[in-house]
Design an enzyme around this catalytic site. Sequence first.
Site, PDB file in Angstrom:
ATOM      1  N   GLU A   1     -32.293   6.501   8.540  1.00  0.00           N
ATOM      2  CA  GLU A   1     -32.846   5.182   8.550  1.00  0.00           C
ATOM      3  C   GLU A   1     -32.304   4.341   7.647  1.00  0.00           C
ATOM      4  OE1 GLU A   1     -37.517   6.577  10.214  1.00  0.00           O
ATOM      5  OE2 GLU A   1     -36.978   6.397   7.836  1.00  0.00           O
ATOM      6  N   CYS A  17     -31.140  -1.629   2.736  1.00  0.00           N
ATOM      7  CA  CYS A  17     -31.079  -0.485   1.965  1.00  0.00           C
ATOM      8  C   CYS A  17     -30.441   0.542   2.788  1.00  0.00           C
ATOM      9  CB  CYS A  17     -32.723  -0.240   1.891  1.00  0.00           C
ATOM     10  SG  CYS A  17     -33.116   1.300   1.099  1.00  0.00           S
ATOM     11  N   CYS A  64     -32.088  14.877   1.979  1.00  0.00           N
ATOM     12  CA  CYS A  64     -31.952  14.732   0.775  1.00  0.00           C
ATOM     13  C   CYS A  64     -31.454  15.809  -0.048  1.00  0.00           C
ATOM     14  CB  CYS A  64     -33.068  13.754   0.148  1.00  0.00           C
ATOM     15  SG  CYS A  64     -32.768  13.188  -1.648  1.00  0.00           S
ATOM     16  N   CYS A  82     -37.808  15.328  -5.344  1.00  0.00           N
ATOM     17  CA  CYS A  82     -38.638  14.476  -6.033  1.00  0.00           C
ATOM     18  C   CYS A  82     -40.011  14.428  -5.174  1.00  0.00           C
ATOM     19  CB  CYS A  82     -38.170  12.948  -6.058  1.00  0.00           C
ATOM     20  SG  CYS A  82     -36.602  12.915  -6.783  1.00  0.00           S
ATOM     21  N   CYS A  88     -41.607  11.424  -3.249  1.00  0.00           N
ATOM     22  CA  CYS A  88     -40.819  10.801  -2.444  1.00  0.00           C
ATOM     23  C   CYS A  88     -40.980  11.436  -0.926  1.00  0.00           C
ATOM     24  CB  CYS A  88     -39.401  10.682  -3.014  1.00  0.00           C
ATOM     25  SG  CYS A  88     -37.981  10.028  -1.691  1.00  0.00           S
ATOM     26  N   CYS A  91     -40.279   1.414  -0.295  1.00  0.00           N
ATOM     27  CA  CYS A  91     -39.562   2.878  -1.184  1.00  0.00           C
ATOM     28  C   CYS A  91     -40.223   3.831  -1.295  1.00  0.00           C
ATOM     29  CB  CYS A  91     -39.705   2.023  -2.593  1.00  0.00           C
ATOM     30  SG  CYS A  91     -38.761   2.981  -3.913  1.00  0.00           S
TER      31      CYS A  91
END
Length: 408
Positions: free
Chosen positions: A131, A144, A151, A155, A158, A383
């Site tokens: 994305e 962005c 990933c 975290c 997230c 975010c």
Amino acid sequence: MTDNLTSIVALDARTSVPLEKTPLETYVPPARPSLIGLSRGELAQCLGAIGVAPAQRKMRVQQLWHWTYFRGARNFGEMTSVSKEMRARLDERFTVDRPEVVAEQVSSDGTRKWLLRLPSGDRLEKAHEVECVYIPETDRGTLCVSSQVGCTLNCAFCHTGTQRLVRNLTAGEIVGQVMVARDRLNDWADRDTPSGGRLVTNIVMMGMGEPLYNFEAVRDALLMIADNEGIGISRRRITLSTSGVVPNIIRTGEEIGVMLAISLHAVRDELRNELVPLNRKYPIAELLQACRDYPGASNARRITFEYVMLKGVNDSLDDAKRLVRLLKGIPAKINLIPFNPWPGTDYECSDWDQIEKFSEYIFNAGYSSPVRTPRGRDILAACGQLKSETEKLSARERQALRAMAMTD
């Protein structure tokens, strides 16, 4: 320092939760690979492979570079200053393809999110998707960009971190996201608008993935994006955000020279260990020392510290005081990020009056402390919300498919 393709999996002895995930796959180029993301030297090699004489290669490379990155040509047929015979030879072996737009969502605030499919050369490979988000503002347009499918990290707050790490993106796939945005926004050199100004003016490496666990590809892509003979976005308008991969922070300053952002989110190691498990490997003191040593950091080139506001977790006035003490001596600004919820999360956003008190204390201590306005929440583009919905096959499932293919 971990390798780009085989990152070490470090386990927390108490929880057995991996601090870093291992990529499940590596990139497989399509039969006709795209020239997007290749350096000038690599382009010259490609030209040599189709019989272009050495004396002509420099000129041909400049032609390709101009048409690809300045004008945004989507195929060789558009490159009218290149001979028809040369265009035909290029088209037999290569493309200038970028990622394919699978879906576009537009938020009520104008934010756009694109789901992009990445081409693969493996017929058994399910196409991967990432994305990319465009955020229009009155004085800029920020894109962005993602660096990985999934990933490396885990975290806790997230959404992207809940995915497996499928693979690193190539430099071409990273640059390709910028090119897709310019395609969709009609933002190339000959764009017909009254002002003639660019729509994509700023780049943030804050999409899916940890950029510093894909260092070489991210470096090569950002240098290409900043190249004045092509896309031409200034390095001072490019920000790379990391959760704290300390060995590559200094390299970022020395080899890329872009603005640095640190996903800090906590002022005590015990809490940051929970929110950003990588902290067990690179604790706060070590991370902040790397920031103090960051090449080029100054009051004019401050390091941004990102701090997500989690209700009852990290938002007390005592946390604000500790944050100010921690950052003493670092040219810094603090971005306070209201937590953006996603399905299944256990966290809540801090109350607005608490965010304002936190911000006021930091501001009075002499630091810029803007509160980031949430953008694109209604399309999960804010975010910490990015997560491709593509289902990924496991390594065992892929092996089974390959075995079946070999017996056909």
